[in-house]
Design a protein around this motif. Structure first.
Motif, short mmCIF file in Angstrom:
data_model
loop_
_atom_site.label_atom_id
_atom_site.label_comp_id
_atom_site.label_asym_id
_atom_site.label_seq_id
_atom_site.Cartn_x
_atom_site.Cartn_y
_atom_site.Cartn_z
N ILE A 93 1.00 -1.12 0.01
CA ILE A 93 0.08 0.02 -0.28
C ILE A 93 0.90 1.21 -0.03
N ASP A 94 0.85 1.93 -1.10
CA ASP A 94 1.84 3.13 -0.98
C ASP A 94 1.42 4.45 -0.19
N PRO A 95 2.53 4.78 0.46
CA PRO A 95 2.03 5.99 1.30
C PRO A 95 1.88 7.16 0.37
N ASP A 96 1.58 8.14 1.14
CA ASP A 96 1.38 9.51 0.32
C ASP A 96 2.75 9.92 -0.22
N PHE A 131 -5.84 -12.30 1.08
CA PHE A 131 -5.25 -11.94 2.53
C PHE A 131 -5.82 -13.01 3.34
N VAL A 132 -4.85 -13.47 4.39
CA VAL A 132 -4.80 -14.72 5.03
C VAL A 132 -6.29 -14.33 6.07
N GLY A 133 -6.37 -13.39 6.44
CA GLY A 133 -7.52 -13.38 7.12
C GLY A 133 -8.82 -13.12 6.65
N ASP A 134 -8.85 -12.97 5.29
CA ASP A 134 -10.10 -13.05 4.23
C ASP A 134 -10.16 -14.50 4.12
N ARG A 154 -6.77 -4.30 7.05
CA ARG A 154 -8.02 -3.59 7.29
C ARG A 154 -8.32 -3.27 8.67
N ALA A 155 -7.83 -4.10 9.61
CA ALA A 155 -8.09 -3.93 10.98
C ALA A 155 -7.25 -2.62 11.55
N ALA A 156 -6.06 -2.61 10.74
CA ALA A 156 -5.14 -1.51 11.18
C ALA A 156 -5.40 -0.26 10.38
#
Length: 293
Positions: free
Chosen positions: A165-168, A264-267, A287-289
């Protein structure tokens, strides 16, 4: 799912410790024959921080759990060694059902002071360590595995990666802006690029994205409470959570529908109904974070 992978043959690359170990033992728990591969062997050189774990340790745990663990020392950045490994698997088993590649090296070999240097003072082999023990290792292993799997028109190839996920803005750290990101970008592009050919041969090739994991190294080095808060240790999962995701995917008769995806492992846990080793369902870490919607 007990015994659902009996008679299945797996190679788990990079399974002396960490995520790879979690995958290997989870597959063993369901009865698989698992080639446990990596560089760390009993009596061999220890990691720079003396973290425990060898291929023999993991192979014995695979067997103890109900599978059959076979240790094989391999440097997965060396194409000749990898080719010999898969030739051995084919000679011994005449099949290969699962490849899970959790090889990672690079930055774990270097201490924090090195990261404070300008890039021209980094060790000459730094690039090879980071990219070789990551996307290159996956490329080499996936090619060899797919050759075997294509003969049977079936198989599962999994790359362990991150969503990137690219930061700004860039952080200004070569460690985070380049060497933590580029290998994962490359892995994810490899998944997208190789999956179509694999799918034509009946092979499912995908990326699997764990959350923050309680690896041996994390548990030793992340004792500080502030650091635990920073990295959201409260959301951390065991390495076997990822292993259970690989096992669930391998047992899914429609797994090829996920070919080319980043899962995703959680998914996967929510979809397939498995929990972590403590009985908890741990949701998608990113997602949780709050890093993805």
């Amino acid at each position: 799912m007990a015994g659902s992978l009996t008679n299945k043959v797996a190679v788990v690359a990079g399974s002396s410790r960490g995520c790879g170990r979690g995958i290997a033992v989870a597959l063993g728990e369901l009865g698989a024959t698992v080639y446990v591969t990596g560089r760390s062997i009993r009596g061999g050189p220890a990691p720079f921080d003396n973290i425990s774990g060898t291929i023999e340790d993991t192979a014995e745990e695979v067997t103890r759990r109900g599978g059959y663990g076979i240790p094989a020392q391999v440097d997965h950045s060396d194409a000749a060694q990898v080719a010999e490994l898969f030739a051995r698997v084919e000679r011994d088993q005449d099949r290969l059902d699962i490849l899970a590649c959790a090889v990672w090296g690079g930055n774990e070999r270097f201490t924090d002071p090195i990261w404070q240097q300008p890039f021209w003072n980094l060790p000459a082999g730094f690039w090879d360590d980071c990219m070789g023990a990551g996307p290159q290792a996956f490329w080499i292993a996936a090619r060899e595995a797919a050759r075997i799997m294509s003969r049977h028109n079936a198989g599962l190839i999994v790359a362990i990666s991150e969503p990137m996920i690219d930061p700004d803005a860039l952080t200004g750290s070569v460690q985070w802006d380049l060497f933590e990101h580029l290998p994962h970008y490359s892995l994810n592009r490899l998944v997208a690029s190789l999956a179509p050919d694999a799918r034509k041969a009946g092979i499912t090739l995908l990326g699997l994205l764990p959350g923050f994991m309680k690896t041996e190294r994390v548990q030793v080095h992340m004792q500080d409470e502030e650091m635990q808060k920073q990295y959201r240790y409260d959301l951390a999962e065991s390495t076997e959570y990822t292993g259970r995701a690989v096992a669930a995917l391998a047992a899914d008769p429609n797994m090829i529908a996920k070919s080319g995806q980043l899962v995703f492992v959680g998914d996967a846990a929510k979809e397939y109904g498995f929990t972590d080793i403590d009985g908890r369902y741990i949701e998608n870490f990113y997602r949780a974070a709050g890093r993805i919607p």
